[in-house]
Write a protein that holds these residues in place. Structure first.
Motif, PDB file in Angstrom:
ATOM      1  N   ALA A   1      -0.160  28.571  33.075  1.00  0.00           N
ATOM      2  CA  ALA A   1      -1.456  29.042  33.576  1.00  0.00           C
ATOM      3  C   ALA A   1      -1.482  30.560  33.677  1.00  0.00           C
ATOM      4  CB  ALA A   1      -1.753  28.406  34.933  1.00  0.00           C
ATOM      5  N   ASP A   2      -0.361  31.157  34.065  1.00  0.00           N
ATOM      6  CA  ASP A   2      -0.293  32.621  34.172  1.00  0.00           C
ATOM      7  C   ASP A   2      -0.208  33.267  32.795  1.00  0.00           C
ATOM      8  OD1 ASP A   2      -0.288  32.371  36.950  1.00  0.00           O
ATOM      9  OD2 ASP A   2       1.903  32.216  37.024  1.00  0.00           O
ATOM     10  N   THR A   3       0.575  32.668  31.904  1.00  0.00           N
ATOM     11  CA  THR A   3       0.759  33.249  30.567  1.00  0.00           C
ATOM     12  C   THR A   3      -0.562  33.341  29.823  1.00  0.00           C
ATOM     13  OG1 THR A   3       3.026  32.417  30.385  1.00  0.00           O
ATOM     14  CG2 THR A   3       1.878  32.903  28.324  1.00  0.00           C
ATOM     15  N   PHE A   4      -1.375  32.288  29.902  1.00  0.00           N
ATOM     16  CA  PHE A   4      -2.587  32.250  29.094  1.00  0.00           C
ATOM     17  C   PHE A   4      -3.813  32.815  29.814  1.00  0.00           C
ATOM     18  CE2 PHE A   4      -0.112  28.620  27.218  1.00  0.00           C
ATOM     19  CZ  PHE A   4       0.203  29.294  26.057  1.00  0.00           C
ATOM     20  N   ARG A   5      -3.602  33.364  31.009  1.00  0.00           N
ATOM     21  CA  ARG A   5      -4.732  33.946  31.733  1.00  0.00           C
ATOM     22  C   ARG A   5      -5.246  35.193  31.011  1.00  0.00           C
ATOM     23  NH1 ARG A   5      -2.606  34.039  36.518  1.00  0.00           N
ATOM     24  NH2 ARG A   5      -3.544  32.043  37.129  1.00  0.00           N
ATOM     25  N   ASP A   6      -4.311  36.010  30.493  1.00  0.00           N
ATOM     26  CA  ASP A   6      -4.710  37.266  29.864  1.00  0.00           C
ATOM     27  C   ASP A   6      -4.177  37.411  28.437  1.00  0.00           C
ATOM     28  OD1 ASP A   6      -5.956  38.266  32.275  1.00  0.00           O
ATOM     29  OD2 ASP A   6      -3.925  38.561  33.048  1.00  0.00           O
ATOM     30  N   TRP A   7      -3.661  36.337  27.866  1.00  0.00           N
ATOM     31  CA  TRP A   7      -3.047  36.444  26.534  1.00  0.00           C
ATOM     32  C   TRP A   7      -3.554  35.337  25.641  1.00  0.00           C
ATOM     33  CZ3 TRP A   7       0.518  33.518  23.555  1.00  0.00           C
ATOM     34  CH2 TRP A   7       1.074  34.214  22.459  1.00  0.00           C
ATOM     35  N   ARG A   8      -4.006  35.717  24.440  1.00  0.00           N
ATOM     36  CA  ARG A   8      -4.542  34.745  23.481  1.00  0.00           C
ATOM     37  C   ARG A   8      -3.434  34.347  22.515  1.00  0.00           C
ATOM     38  NH1 ARG A   8      -9.210  32.817  21.317  1.00  0.00           N
ATOM     39  NH2 ARG A   8      -9.453  32.716  19.038  1.00  0.00           N
ATOM     40  N   PRO A   9      -3.116  33.075  22.427  1.00  0.00           N
ATOM     41  CA  PRO A   9      -2.032  32.640  21.544  1.00  0.00           C
ATOM     42  C   PRO A   9      -2.398  32.824  20.075  1.00  0.00           C
ATOM     43  CG  PRO A   9      -3.177  30.748  22.448  1.00  0.00           C
ATOM     44  CD  PRO A   9      -3.722  31.942  23.153  1.00  0.00           C
ATOM     45  N   PRO A  10      -1.401  32.891  19.208  1.00  0.00           N
ATOM     46  CA  PRO A  10      -1.675  33.010  17.768  1.00  0.00           C
ATOM     47  C   PRO A  10      -2.112  31.674  17.180  1.00  0.00           C
ATOM     48  CG  PRO A  10       0.669  32.769  18.123  1.00  0.00           C
ATOM     49  CD  PRO A  10       0.044  32.847  19.497  1.00  0.00           C
ATOM     50  N   ARG A  11      -2.491  31.704  15.928  1.00  0.00           N
ATOM     51  CA  ARG A  11      -2.783  30.479  15.204  1.00  0.00           C
ATOM     52  C   ARG A  11      -1.513  29.638  15.124  1.00  0.00           C
ATOM     53  NH1 ARG A  11      -7.434  27.774  13.992  1.00  0.00           N
ATOM     54  NH2 ARG A  11      -7.533  26.997  11.850  1.00  0.00           N
ATOM     55  N   LEU A  12      -1.601  28.329  15.364  1.00  0.00           N
ATOM     56  CA  LEU A  12      -0.431  27.453  15.384  1.00  0.00           C
ATOM     57  C   LEU A  12      -0.604  26.306  14.389  1.00  0.00           C
ATOM     58  CD1 LEU A  12       0.150  27.143  19.244  1.00  0.00           C
ATOM     59  CD2 LEU A  12       1.372  28.632  17.646  1.00  0.00           C
ATOM     60  N   MET A  13       0.476  25.980  13.692  1.00  0.00           N
ATOM     61  CA  MET A  13       0.478  24.842  12.774  1.00  0.00           C
ATOM     62  C   MET A  13       1.097  23.608  13.400  1.00  0.00           C
ATOM     63  SD  MET A  13       3.666  25.908  10.260  1.00  0.00           S
ATOM     64  CE  MET A  13       3.187  24.747   9.010  1.00  0.00           C
ATOM     65  N   CYS A  14       1.893  23.797  14.464  1.00  0.00           N
ATOM     66  CA  CYS A  14       2.612  22.677  15.062  1.00  0.00           C
ATOM     67  C   CYS A  14       3.095  23.103  16.438  1.00  0.00           C
ATOM     68  CB  CYS A  14       3.804  22.305  14.179  1.00  0.00           C
ATOM     69  SG  CYS A  14       4.758  20.866  14.738  1.00  0.00           S
ATOM     70  N   LEU A  15       3.149  22.165  17.365  1.00  0.00           N
ATOM     71  CA  LEU A  15       3.746  22.463  18.670  1.00  0.00           C
ATOM     72  C   LEU A  15       4.600  21.292  19.135  1.00  0.00           C
ATOM     73  CD1 LEU A  15       2.265  20.885  21.263  1.00  0.00           C
ATOM     74  CD2 LEU A  15       0.467  22.539  20.805  1.00  0.00           C
ATOM     75  N   TRP A  16       5.581  21.641  19.965  1.00  0.00           N
ATOM     76  CA  TRP A  16       6.518  20.683  20.550  1.00  0.00           C
ATOM     77  C   TRP A  16       6.529  20.948  22.037  1.00  0.00           C
ATOM     78  CZ3 TRP A  16       9.384  16.784  21.712  1.00  0.00           C
ATOM     79  CH2 TRP A  16      10.645  16.889  22.317  1.00  0.00           C
ATOM     80  N   MET A  17       6.214  19.936  22.834  1.00  0.00           N
ATOM     81  CA  MET A  17       6.207  20.159  24.274  1.00  0.00           C
ATOM     82  C   MET A  17       7.106  19.145  24.974  1.00  0.00           C
ATOM     83  SD  MET A  17       2.311  19.021  25.303  1.00  0.00           S
ATOM     84  CE  MET A  17       1.853  17.302  25.589  1.00  0.00           C
ATOM     85  N   ASP A  18       7.955  19.710  25.813  1.00  0.00           N
ATOM     86  CA  ASP A  18       8.820  18.910  26.673  1.00  0.00           C
ATOM     87  C   ASP A  18       8.622  19.459  28.078  1.00  0.00           C
ATOM     88  OD1 ASP A  18      10.711  17.375  27.874  1.00  0.00           O
ATOM     89  OD2 ASP A  18      12.396  18.021  26.645  1.00  0.00           O
ATOM     90  N   VAL A  19       7.449  19.159  28.649  1.00  0.00           N
ATOM     91  CA  VAL A  19       7.016  19.830  29.869  1.00  0.00           C
ATOM     92  C   VAL A  19       7.039  18.922  31.094  1.00  0.00           C
ATOM     93  CG1 VAL A  19       5.609  21.442  28.553  1.00  0.00           C
ATOM     94  CG2 VAL A  19       4.564  19.340  29.411  1.00  0.00           C
TER      95      VAL A  19
END
Length: 438
Positions: free
Chosen positions: A323-341
């Protein structure tokens, strides 16, 4: 068991049998050596028919040294040319090379069984046009197989259809000359090198978390199997082959075990990798069954592990809760993601990146049981420890509903139902990987 006189007779026949080896099969020529205790002929048999024969006559001083009691060992080399009509034919077959004594009462010996293909097949595969067939395999590989065996590419979404394709692929990949075609050789190299690296990490990565109690959830530092991660490794290659653009992202890295495997794959493919983690462990979440701070790995520790076991040069670390990371930062274009959250709340916070996913992107998640996948549908329910519902809900909002497949362990794979690239069945993928690494 053979006993008495029969055993002695069998031993005597083996002593009289010729020996030899096939050194190479290329361009319609079979070369090698054959030696015995008398004159020999070397024969090539295809499907019960003798297609070529010759008498060994090429100097082989190495064989003469190895078999000094064989009178013809010094000239035991042979070069057997297959018929011109056979070389240009449209076939794949098993060629058996036999050393046969001129004296018929002496036993013969099979030197080798090798798979051969006519040049017509090789040429068609090399010049394969766009087949228009879409599936969970590299595009040029699908086109090459479809050019000769379109029936094996008719259904690449079902497991049965994938099984037919893989059977044909493995036949081709174990046929000399065909497996040298660029599309197949490039694919084989990536898979063999990547799987070997995953197994290296599995063997040598630190096994336990020195900051956790032996009975705690995060005591073991290897939460995923090679089978699980290898599906992601494979899908990255597939997505790139189909022109899907963007970087790769991992959410939740713990000590960097999967990061070490996946960063190495990204470097092979020229992809950038982003690792998102608080590096302070999980946030406090009521009803989740996890304690605040569990699964913590410091940025310094993870960076050291990725440096030693992976490819840190392609990695960008993003420290902080999502939540803090994406408050002021726009992620790049992504082709794939892996989440172990682990947590529903964490998955909800990171789903802002769904806007940056390619419409054909693939997603992988831990915390997936096999029974949530029901014939293309995904049946699951919100819980504090279930990260899947937020992912499904966000993609429904974007009008890109997901379908998916169980992978292995606690990992599932997902892709947009309408435009996504399917993920291959994990059992079939490991079968391919096993052949590539033999």
């Amino acid at each position: 068991m053979t006993t008495g006189p029969l055993r002695l007779l069998d031993k005597g026949r083996k002593a009289l049998a010729p020996c030899g080896a096939v050194d190479a099969v290329a361009g319609g020529r079979v070369t090698g050596w054959a030696s015995g205790r008398g004159a020999l002929r070397v024969e090539a048999w295809l499907d019960g028919t003798r297609v070529a024969s010759c008498v060994p006559s090429i100097p082989r001083p190495d064989v003469k040294v190895a078999y000094p009691d064989h009178l013809d060992a010094g000239t035991s080399g042979f070069a057997l040319d297959l018929p011109q009509a056979m070389r240009g034919a449209d076939f794949i077959g098993e060629l058996r090379i036999v050393a046969r004594p001129v004296r018929p009462w002496r036993p013969s010996a099979t030197l080798a069984s090798v798979r051969v293909a006519g040049t017509a097949i090789s040429e068609r595969m090399a010049d394969a046009p766009d087949s228009g067939v879409r599936g969970p395999f590299p595009r040029r590989v699908v086109d090459a197989i479809a050019a000769c065996w379109p029936e094996d590419c008719a259904d690449l979404t079902s497991i049965e259809g994938q099984r037919r394709f893989v059977a044909r692929l493995l036949l081709v990949m174990t046929t000399p000359e065909l497996n040298a075609l660029p599309a197949l050789a490039d694919y084989a190299r990536y898979l063999s090198v990547s799987l070997a690296h995953c197994r290296f990490v599995e063997r040598h990565f630190p096994p336990t978390n020195r900051n956790a109690d032996p009975g705690s959830n995060d005591f073991h530092c290897k939460p995923n199997s090679v089978r699980e991660i290898f599906s992601i490794v494979h899908q990255l290659y597939v997505l790139k082959s189909w022109g899907v653009e963007g970087d790769f992202a991992e959410f939740g890295c713990f000590k960097g075990y999967s990061s070490a495997m996946l960063s190495f794959a990204c470097r092979q493919l020229g992809l950038k990798m982003h690792i998102f983690d608080s590096f302070e462990g999980l946030p406090r979440t009521e009803g989740s069954g996890y304690a605040a701070g569990q699964y913590a790995g410091s940025l310094e520790e993870v960076g050291d592990h990725v440096s030693r076991f992976g490819a840190i040069d392609v990695v960008t670390f993003h420290k902080g809760f999502f939540a803090d990371t994406f408050r002021d930062w726009r992620p790049p274009r992504l082709m794939c993601l892996w989440m172990d959250v682990d947590l529903e709340s964490s998955a909800r916070d990171l789903m802002i990146v769904a806007d940056r996913l390619s419409p054909q992107a693939s997603l992988f998640s831990h915390e997936c049981a096999a029974d949530i996948f029901d014939d293309g549908a995904i049946v699951t329910h919100p819980r504090p420890d279930n990260p899947i519902p937020p992912m499904l809900a966000r993609h429904d909002e974007l009008r890109r509903p997901l379908t998916g497949r169980y992978i292995a362990g606690y990992t599932g794979g997902f892709w947009p139902r309408d435009d996504g690239i399917p993920i291959v069945d994990n059992g079939l993928l490991m079968e391919i990987g096993g052949v590539m690494t033999q």
